[in-house]
Design an enzyme around this catalytic site. Structure first.
Site, PDB file in Angstrom:
ATOM      1  N   ARG A   3      -7.278   3.927   0.829  1.00 48.81           N
ATOM      2  CA  ARG A   3      -6.535   2.728   1.211  1.00 48.81           C
ATOM      3  C   ARG A   3      -5.273   2.578   0.380  1.00 48.81           C
ATOM      4  O   ARG A   3      -4.178   2.474   0.908  1.00 48.81           O
ATOM      5  CB  ARG A   3      -7.411   1.484   1.070  1.00 48.81           C
ATOM      6  N   HIS A  58       0.817  -1.230   0.000  1.00 49.95           N
ATOM      7  CA  HIS A  58       0.000   0.000   0.000  1.00 49.95           C
ATOM      8  C   HIS A  58       0.845   1.272   0.000  1.00 49.95           C
ATOM      9  O   HIS A  58       0.717   2.127   0.876  1.00 49.95           O
ATOM     10  CB  HIS A  58      -0.944   0.027   1.211  1.00 49.95           C
ATOM     11  N   GLU A  61     -12.490   0.255  -5.916  1.00 47.32           N
ATOM     12  CA  GLU A  61     -13.303   1.426  -6.252  1.00 47.32           C
ATOM     13  C   GLU A  61     -12.804   2.153  -7.488  1.00 47.32           C
ATOM     14  O   GLU A  61     -11.596   2.201  -7.761  1.00 47.32           O
ATOM     15  CB  GLU A  61     -13.317   2.405  -5.076  1.00 47.32           C
ATOM     16  N   TYR A  80     -12.938   9.772   1.484  1.00 44.19           N
ATOM     17  CA  TYR A  80     -13.330   8.589   0.718  1.00 44.19           C
ATOM     18  C   TYR A  80     -13.567   7.357   1.592  1.00 44.19           C
ATOM     19  O   TYR A  80     -13.765   6.268   1.078  1.00 44.19           O
ATOM     20  CB  TYR A  80     -12.314   8.335  -0.396  1.00 44.19           C
ATOM     21  N   GLY A 129      -9.427  -2.210  -2.879  1.00 46.92           N
ATOM     22  CA  GLY A 129     -10.123  -2.548  -1.646  1.00 46.92           C
ATOM     23  C   GLY A 129      -9.367  -3.618  -0.882  1.00 46.92           C
ATOM     24  O   GLY A 129      -8.275  -4.045  -1.266  1.00 46.92           O
TER      25      GLY A 129
END
Length: 301
Positions: free
Chosen positions: A213, A149, A238, A248, A232
């Site tokens: 995220r 991430h 998304e 968000y 996700g």
């Protein structure tokens, strides 16, 4: 240039659908021929048309290549020491070209640096292009990095400000809802790395949007709409429109607002996605196609 632009769009589609074995594609009457332009690259991450009409590619292990779209010959123009790069989601990631390339030939890059996860960081740097190599690195911004991430897509807006997506670096979303933390955000910077005076949370904050995220897609539509794709967790990837100052939702909201999420959505004016997928489809890079060469794709993401 028009034909080359169409080729790259087709090339990107083919990369993403390489499990289907075929060499010719019929896109509603437009025939595209598939072939290998370059082989042997190690985890190419960001592929773009450069202002020099060459194809530029970053690779997660730390290389930048400039590729001739006619012949497939290429030159390595940067080999930078990165943290991670092969077995994780870190390494050399996003890339963008200075909007006034003719007068300021500079390339903006994001990469992870450090020796272990206790000191790893993600750097936004700008390099000078001397015609054959990227030189004279200037670090503009540093945020936390993680094994997963890290974002990080770059996009210049028409006002010459730069957007940079950052992931939550695997902290479960703690940073995403913290406006004092730069992870889990879309950031907005000036060309020199300073904070634009009209940023939504004031002249001391890089934050443009929050509650993300791991956004890994970013593109601009013809009317100035900013589109983003986001990973996700195990559901609800998304596809979003990015509006300045909006939240968000992550980690309190996944996908569209519903059920127990409604209270949070109302309190924080959460921006819901245009589309969400369950199970995850892992949307990464996105492009807006606006060219007549492939009519079926025109004006599409």
């Amino acid at each position: 240039m028009k034909n080359l632009h169409s080729f790259l769009t087709a090339f990107l589609l083919i990369v993403c659908t390489s499990l289907i074995a075929q060499t010719q594609w019929d896109i509603e009457g437009t025939i595209l021929n598939e072939y290998d332009l370059v082989t042997g690259l190690d985890v190419p991450w960001d592929i773009q048309w450069g202002p020099d009409d060459m194809i530029w590619s970053t690779t997660r292990p730390g290389n930048v290549y400039v590729i001739d779209p006619e012949t497939g010959s290429y030159n390595e123009v940067l080999d930078i020491n990165v943290f991670g790069g092969t077995g994780s989601e870190s390494g050399l990631l996003g890339m963008a070209f200075h909007p006034d390339w003719e007068n300021s030939p500079k390339v903006y890059l994001v990469y992870c640096s450090g020796t272990n996860w206790n000191n790893a960081s993600e750097k936004l740097s700008v390099f000078d292009w001397n015609g054959s190599q990227l030189i004279n690195e200037q670090v503009l911004l540093t945020v936390d990095a993680g094994g997963i991430h890290n974002g990080s897509r770059l996009l210049f807006l028409p006002d010459n400000t730069l957007l940079m997506t950052t992931g939550d670096a695997g902290d479960g979303g703690d940073s995403s809802q913290d406006l004092d933390h730069l992870n889990g955000k879309t950031l907005r910077l000036n060309l020199d790395g300073s904070i634009p005076s009209d940023n939504p949370f004031g002249p001391d904050s890089y934050v443009y949007t929050w509650g993300h995220r791991n956004s890994q897609g970013l593109c601009l539509g013809p009317t100035g709409i900013i589109y983003s794709s986001e990973h996700g967790q195990s559901n609800w990837d998304e596809f979003n429109i990015i509006e300045e100052g909006r939240n968000y939702g992550w980690p309190e909201v996944e996908g569209a607002c519903g059920g127990s999420e409604m209270e949070f959505c109302e309190e924080f004016n959460v921006m819901e996605p245009l589309r969400a997928w369950a199970p995850c489809v892992a949307v990464n890079g996105i492009e807006y196609y606006d060219h007549p060469a492939i009519p079926a794709w025109n004006n599409c993401i």
